[in-house]
Motif scaffolding. Structure first.
Motif, PDB file in Angstrom:
ATOM      1  N   PHE A 160       0.807  -1.222   0.000  1.00  0.00           N
ATOM      2  CA  PHE A 160       0.000   0.000   0.000  1.00  0.00           C
ATOM      3  C   PHE A 160       0.843   1.276   0.000  1.00  0.00           C
ATOM      4  O   PHE A 160       0.340   2.354  -0.313  1.00  0.00           O
ATOM      5  N   ASN A 161       2.125   1.177   0.347  1.00  0.00           N
ATOM      6  CA  ASN A 161       2.978   2.365   0.361  1.00  0.00           C
ATOM      7  C   ASN A 161       3.629   2.631  -0.996  1.00  0.00           C
ATOM      8  O   ASN A 161       4.410   3.566  -1.141  1.00  0.00           O
ATOM      9  N   GLN A 162       3.288   1.808  -1.991  1.00  0.00           N
ATOM     10  CA  GLN A 162       3.825   1.997  -3.332  1.00  0.00           C
ATOM     11  C   GLN A 162       2.781   2.649  -4.233  1.00  0.00           C
ATOM     12  O   GLN A 162       1.584   2.612  -3.956  1.00  0.00           O
ATOM     13  N   SER A 163       3.241   3.217  -5.336  1.00  0.00           N
ATOM     14  CA  SER A 163       2.339   3.857  -6.296  1.00  0.00           C
ATOM     15  C   SER A 163       1.723   2.808  -7.211  1.00  0.00           C
ATOM     16  O   SER A 163       2.407   1.885  -7.661  1.00  0.00           O
ATOM     17  N   PHE A 164       0.419   2.944  -7.439  1.00  0.00           N
ATOM     18  CA  PHE A 164      -0.283   2.057  -8.363  1.00  0.00           C
ATOM     19  C   PHE A 164      -1.122   2.926  -9.293  1.00  0.00           C
ATOM     20  O   PHE A 164      -1.561   4.009  -8.932  1.00  0.00           O
ATOM     21  N   ASN A 165      -1.365   2.407 -10.481  1.00  0.00           N
ATOM     22  CA  ASN A 165      -2.392   2.987 -11.335  1.00  0.00           C
ATOM     23  C   ASN A 165      -3.278   1.859 -11.838  1.00  0.00           C
ATOM     24  O   ASN A 165      -2.967   0.667 -11.656  1.00  0.00           O
ATOM     25  N   LEU A 204      -4.934   5.759   4.394  1.00  0.00           N
ATOM     26  CA  LEU A 204      -5.333   6.614   5.509  1.00  0.00           C
ATOM     27  C   LEU A 204      -5.697   5.780   6.739  1.00  0.00           C
ATOM     28  O   LEU A 204      -5.374   6.159   7.872  1.00  0.00           O
ATOM     29  N   ASN A 205      -6.356   4.656   6.537  1.00  0.00           N
ATOM     30  CA  ASN A 205      -6.684   3.787   7.667  1.00  0.00           C
ATOM     31  C   ASN A 205      -5.418   3.188   8.282  1.00  0.00           C
ATOM     32  O   ASN A 205      -5.308   3.058   9.506  1.00  0.00           O
ATOM     33  N   LYS A 206      -4.452   2.812   7.441  1.00  0.00           N
ATOM     34  CA  LYS A 206      -3.181   2.298   7.961  1.00  0.00           C
ATOM     35  C   LYS A 206      -2.458   3.388   8.747  1.00  0.00           C
ATOM     36  O   LYS A 206      -1.876   3.122   9.816  1.00  0.00           O
ATOM     37  N   LEU A 230       5.387   6.416   5.762  1.00  0.00           N
ATOM     38  CA  LEU A 230       5.286   4.956   5.804  1.00  0.00           C
ATOM     39  C   LEU A 230       4.124   4.413   4.966  1.00  0.00           C
ATOM     40  O   LEU A 230       4.155   3.266   4.523  1.00  0.00           O
ATOM     41  N   VAL A 231       3.083   5.218   4.770  1.00  0.00           N
ATOM     42  CA  VAL A 231       1.949   4.735   3.979  1.00  0.00           C
ATOM     43  C   VAL A 231       1.999   5.204   2.520  1.00  0.00           C
ATOM     44  O   VAL A 231       1.076   4.950   1.757  1.00  0.00           O
ATOM     45  N   GLY A 232       3.087   5.897   2.152  1.00  0.00           N
ATOM     46  CA  GLY A 232       3.264   6.199   0.740  1.00  0.00           C
ATOM     47  C   GLY A 232       3.023   7.628   0.301  1.00  0.00           C
ATOM     48  O   GLY A 232       3.038   7.905  -0.901  1.00  0.00           O
TER      49      GLY A 232
END
Length: 291
Positions: free
Chosen positions: A199-204, A240-242, A260-262
């Motif tokens: 979840f701390n990485q970028s995704f599209n 945001l929840n993490k 830490l969450v990206g």
């Protein structure tokens, strides 16, 4: 007080979450009202022994109580609320979905009660009535949890029986779809696992669609049917929840939690956090009350 509520009450005397001797099974007790707030639901079955709770997902409201259990075939960011009589606390049990057990049960069923229609994507959340057989299995599982030895020896078998009861219940097509290969739900579940593990990485959308071998348009459509939100909204809410967990449980500063969450921008994190939760990362007393 019903037998299920009585057993939950005996096992869960303190406010909040109580672990059990059986991995993947936990109890929860709440004695005060829950103001509508965001929450990240795990993949699992939620059984209420006393009280009721509302979960808001998209434009729909789902109410679960002693007569209706909630099934989350995938982890979902949603919003929950509850009105609670302090003399009658909300008592519930969460049972994580064990995919090995689930697939094993389905493999032994000669005929599936639920037909998976081609092109139909099941929802990530549904309610079902708690019939007499389901309640009986739940009561026996709670009885076993009172003894570490019984939990260790009998617990997994009782969870297996509980999953069987859920598969025999209404709206169970989602669990059949989850366990099958190449259904819309199982593919989205795979994409969600990718998000939660990274979840701390970028995704599209294109990257996630490629992971599950779907076109971007088909993936986006199926994702929204399952989760009631877009992939980018889902990722943001998971982050945001993490971050909230890191702030409340680990006492981190907002800048550290953001990193830490990206999030690359702390100011952007603070703005989105406050917009989502209705409170800034600094307001820890309010956050603590959301558990």
């Amino acid at each position: 007080m019903s037998e299920i509520a009585r057993r939950m009450d005996a096992l869960c005397r303190q406010e909040g979450t109580t672990p059990t001797p059986l991995p993947g099974v936990r109890l929860h007790r709440t004695s005060r009202n829950i103001v509508r707030a965001p929450l990240l639901y795990a993949q699992g079955i939620i059984i209420v022994g006393q009280g009721s709770k509302m979960v808001h997902l998209g434009d729909k409201v789902h109410v679960y109580d002693p007569e209706h259990y909630l099934v989350l075939s995938v982890p979902l960011p949603a919003e929950c609320e509850a009105v609670i009589d302090p003399a009658k606390p909300l008592l519930s049990m969460v049972v994580d979905i064990d995919m090995e057990l689930l697939r094993g049960i389905i493999g032994q069923l000669e005929e599936r009660r639920e037909t998976l229609r081609p092109g139909c994507t099941q929802k990530g959340l549904y309610l079902a009535r708690a019939d007499a057989a389901f309640k009986d299995t739940t009561a026996r599982l709670l009885h076993a949890l009172a003894s570490p030895d019984e939990a260790r020896v009998l617990g997994r078998g009782l969870v297996r029986e509980l999953l069987f009861r859920v598969l025999q219940g209404e709206n169970a097509a989602a669990l059949y779809a989850l366990a099958a290969h190449n259904t819309g739900l199982s593919r989205i579940d795979k994409a969600l696992r990718q998000i939660h593990e990274n979840f701390n990485q970028s995704f599209n959308v294109e990257q996630l669609a490629e992971v599950v071998n779907m076109s971007p348009s088909a993936f986006h459509r199926a994702f929204k049917e399952v989760t009631a939100q877009s992939p980018i909204q889902y990722l943001k809410r998971v982050r945001l929840n993490k971050a909230k967990s890191l702030l409340v449980e680990s006492g981190l500063r907002s800048s550290d939690a953001a990193r830490l969450v990206g999030y690359e921008s702390v100011s952007q994190f603070n703005r989105e956090f406050k917009r989502y939760f209705g409170a800034s990362p600094r307001q820890l007393p309010e956050l603590a009350g959301w558990q």
